[in-house]
Design an enzyme around this catalytic site. Sequence first.
Site, short mmCIF file in Angstrom:
data_model
loop_
_atom_site.label_atom_id
_atom_site.label_comp_id
_atom_site.label_asym_id
_atom_site.label_seq_id
_atom_site.Cartn_x
_atom_site.Cartn_y
_atom_site.Cartn_z
N GLY A 16 0.77 -1.23 0.00
CA GLY A 16 0.00 0.00 0.00
C GLY A 16 0.80 1.28 0.00
CG ASP A 75 -6.73 0.68 10.83
OD1 ASP A 75 -7.33 1.04 11.85
OD2 ASP A 75 -7.30 0.18 9.85
CG PHE A 124 -12.07 0.51 4.11
CD1 PHE A 124 -11.00 -0.03 4.80
CD2 PHE A 124 -12.29 0.11 2.80
CE1 PHE A 124 -10.16 -0.97 4.21
CE2 PHE A 124 -11.46 -0.83 2.20
CZ PHE A 124 -10.40 -1.37 2.91
CB VAL A 125 -9.36 5.77 2.67
CG1 VAL A 125 -10.24 6.76 3.42
CG2 VAL A 125 -8.15 5.40 3.50
NE ARG A 137 -2.32 -2.70 -4.07
CZ ARG A 137 -2.33 -2.86 -2.75
NH1 ARG A 137 -1.88 -1.91 -1.96
NH2 ARG A 137 -2.78 -3.98 -2.21
#
Length: 153
Positions: A16, A75, A124-125, A137
Amino acid sequence: AGVTEGTFTVVGLLTGCFMFYSDLVRNLTVPHTADFIACSSYGLDTVSAGNVQIKKDTNTSLAGKHVLLVDEMCDSGQTMASLVQLMRDRGALSVRSCVMFDKTARRASDLSPDLVGLVCPDEFVVGYGMDWANRFRSLPDVCVVRREAYAGK
């Protein structure tokens, strides 16, 4: 002071972070080497399962290095805390963490990232490197996924 290309390594947490990481390292003025580590704690879910598994280790030893660990999101903090401790255990001189987004509402560890771009609300991104079950992505922007799209899954 005293940081050289031979002593400073920027480690990106794949997958990510790749867009944020590339933008970040292109703007660093401190000489550094680049490396990556990949681990998983999400699987195909939207919430961290908390069990960190290394899928790809760094290519070089971090012993005797100053390490900047880069991720797109902190997170629960469990993955970052686990990796910071792992790098210290492996002999890194220092380990600092840098995240694009800090989602403090879900923090389940004592770790607070050293460098934070923005605090992220409890949403949630996806996009700009972040995914949902390996989708979205490559979106050029950060987008919020509507809760009804994943609630109850």
